[in-house]
Design an enzyme around this catalytic site. Sequence first.
Site, PDB file in Angstrom:
ATOM      1  N   ASP A   1       0.862  -1.167   0.000  1.00  0.00           N
ATOM      2  CA  ASP A   1       0.000   0.000   0.000  1.00  0.00           C
ATOM      3  C   ASP A   1       0.904   1.224   0.000  1.00  0.00           C
ATOM      4  O   ASP A   1       2.070   1.140   0.352  1.00  0.00           O
ATOM      5  CB  ASP A   1      -0.871  -0.026   1.261  1.00  0.00           C
ATOM      6  CG  ASP A   1      -2.052   0.934   1.159  1.00  0.00           C
ATOM      7  OD1 ASP A   1      -2.016   1.834   0.313  1.00  0.00           O
ATOM      8  OD2 ASP A   1      -2.999   0.765   1.945  1.00  0.00           O
TER       9      ASP A   1
ATOM     10  N   ASP B   1      -5.048  -7.047   5.540  1.00  0.00           N
ATOM     11  CA  ASP B   1      -3.812  -7.450   4.859  1.00  0.00           C
ATOM     12  C   ASP B   1      -3.374  -8.872   5.202  1.00  0.00           C
ATOM     13  O   ASP B   1      -2.478  -9.410   4.552  1.00  0.00           O
ATOM     14  CB  ASP B   1      -2.674  -6.487   5.227  1.00  0.00           C
ATOM     15  CG  ASP B   1      -2.854  -5.124   4.610  1.00  0.00           C
ATOM     16  OD1 ASP B   1      -3.363  -5.058   3.472  1.00  0.00           O
ATOM     17  OD2 ASP B   1      -2.506  -4.117   5.254  1.00  0.00           O
TER      18      ASP B   1
ATOM     19  N   ASN C   1      37.001 -36.360   4.658  1.00  0.00           N
ATOM     20  CA  ASN C   1      35.730 -35.654   4.534  1.00  0.00           C
ATOM     21  C   ASN C   1      35.499 -34.712   5.716  1.00  0.00           C
ATOM     22  O   ASN C   1      35.007 -33.588   5.552  1.00  0.00           O
ATOM     23  CB  ASN C   1      34.586 -36.663   4.445  1.00  0.00           C
ATOM     24  CG  ASN C   1      33.235 -35.998   4.280  1.00  0.00           C
ATOM     25  OD1 ASN C   1      32.960 -35.370   3.263  1.00  0.00           O
ATOM     26  ND2 ASN C   1      32.385 -36.137   5.292  1.00  0.00           N
TER      27      ASN C   1
END
Length: 824
Positions: A309, A575, A664
């Site tokens: 708005d 809203d 890893n």
Amino acid sequence: MSAAAQLGLTSEEAEARLEQYGPNNPTPLKGSSAVLEFLRLFFHPLVLILLIAAGVSIFLGEVTDAGIIIAIVGLSNTLDFLQSHKSQKAMEQLRQRVASTATVLRDGKWQELRTAGIVPGDAVRLSAGDLVPADARLVESRDLFVQQAALTGESLPVEKQARSEEASTKPDAENMVFLGTSVVSGTAQAVVVATGAGTAFGNIALRLAQRPEQTAFDRGLKDFSLLLTRTVLFLVMFLVIVSMVRHQEPLQSLLFAVALAVGLTPEFLPMIVSVTLSKGARAMAQKKVIVKHLSAIQNFGGIDVFCSDKTGTLTSGDMKLDQSVDALGKPSQRAFSMGYGNSKFQTGIRSPLDAAIMERPAPEEAAFYKKCDEIPYDFERRRLSIVVERDSRRFLITKGAPEGILARSASYESEGRTAPLDAAALVQCRATCDGFSRQGFRVLAVAYREVDTRAGYTADDEQDLTLAGFLAFSDPPLPDAAEALATLRREGVQVKIITGDGDLVTAHVCRLVGLDPGKIVLGDELEGMTDAALGHVAEESTVFARVSPAQKNRILLALKHRGHVVGFMGDGINDAPSLHAADVGISVSSAVDVAREAADIILVEPGLNVLADGIIEGRKAFGNVMKYLLMGTSSNFGTMFSMAGAATFLPFLPMLPTQILLNNFLYDLSQVTIPTDNVDDDFLKKPRQWDIGLIRNFMVFIGPISSIFDFLTFYVLLRVFHADQLFFHTGWFIESLATQTLVIFVIRTVRNPLRSRPSRPLILTTLLIVAAGVLLPFTRLGGILGFVPLPGSFFAYLAAATVVYLLLVEFGKRALMAKIGKPR
């Protein structure tokens, strides 16, 4: 003393009842201790397989191997837990700052308390815009209308009244209000009869608590997970078959395959995502933006259409009553006097326009009014009426949008006389209204009629009105609005204004802030449009005026269905549906409860500048998550592909399972500082969304480049250094760790790596991990792990090979990552 006040609790009573009934949450989260959260990490399928394999190793006497596996799993999970737990605590602290509250009578005085602490027996006070905090029986009410759609599916508000009947769990009970509903208009006091899971909403929570529509970020993670799952399953099955056929060691072969699966799976992804997004949330909190849901940050960065708005976004929202005129535009206090009475007695939504009216000194006439009834405001009529009595005569006074009131008026006042509102007069009245709108004023019309005396009145009585005049309000643009809009445009975000205000005033304000309104689309024009046609119009248009809440919702959904990531900013009761419908719902801390609850992001201070900052933080977070994914899927895939190839021709495993796990773990450890990394300015200039195709291409194109150097290393180790099994394991461990870790400096940027500066933490962790891998074979721990010291000539080869590898990846990356530099 009111009935509610007589039933109010003391703090001690409330504490005892909270212990008895539990928190006021219809779907309470099952809280667990930090210890349980940590232990839950060990129930990941791959982790369980590793632990089972470690147990079997102990049974077979391989205690050292088992200890290494358990240590690596423990360290990995500990790091994951500490980082994720820290992020979760930070997010919870931010969410507490915007937790829902209610007005509760405690210790004899009304207080704002968090809804989670409300207990049966509490007295609560309700007004327009409030969420009903629990199931409660009304003891006082005035013109109370409640929206129960979340509970019953009814689209229209229902009236509630305080009656003497007992409490009921039926939604149609007139004297009951329920958790999950909201107050549209009126006021009330009520006594809580049920909280949490004991409420009517709690009884159907499982049915209502459907998973929300997946966001772009969620869909991206899902697609990425499916891609990895398919790749992991294929490699594991292949390696199990090959290893068992060649080596005839079922446990070692299985452990080898599982270790490779762990190596290919970016198990730190949830932690990296959590830490990255929570870092963005904390950065936004410093700029007075509170993030309620972590995934909203990435969606924030992906916004390419921002809808709002104009009031409170382009303008300050601080309304001032500028003029009061009669129907033909001549100065008159008549409209103000009646408008003041309307605002004074209304119990519904108190808008900024009402506040501006009430700031003025009260006119003498208003002191003689006695309120008899009220016809609450709704967003379809866009007006509110009260019925007042003066000198035994009753008058209905209506205030609202000019077009609606003009349509209901039969006469008008000007200079103390009343005349029929014929076609010519109607043109003059509209010209008066349009003149104010063109100057940027918000306009309300005020009308009245005398009504007969009866028990109640309805919207059908709003007819044959006499137009008293117009009230004009000024709402100046925010000082930084024009600059902020220009910033959003530079960041690739379209701004669209969707307002219930008239088109003329909206166009005026848009021009003041440098926003070209173009052809303004009116709400009436949307009624006959199909969804497909609306989608096209929504993309092409900038301003929508005189739209209803339902039309606003349709516009947002149409934009989403056209592939846009849509942000919406709102702060009113009407809203809430649009805040839910948008990819990112944005509200302000001063918004009504319904709007704040529906929003993903809360602005502590209104304004567009903080939105631009938030969008940049979202893009930073997404950029750093993408770095981890591209790193993991490219270098990890290359290493695993090399493993699969080596397993087909080597007389021994190319690397021991424990060495794979350690490799890893060290690699992942070097990546934990990615959330701190700098993101290129070029990346931040455009909205960003997932591109699984790019990730897949990185995996299948950059990965094999890594494999080429792995196979070159195999050749050098076997033919040049005549490596035995221990030498081979050590040499490949170091080469693999160095190349897949250092490549972050190439992959982290679409630019020339020498012109894009990494963060200091990322540089530090990466170089330390490479140094640790190089030095490990020369330590006692290296011997335990099966490593041996290597000659200096190998490290000369390693340095040259690594440099050439990084150069090749850079050339490959430039072709592939050109796509990531394009919007969406």
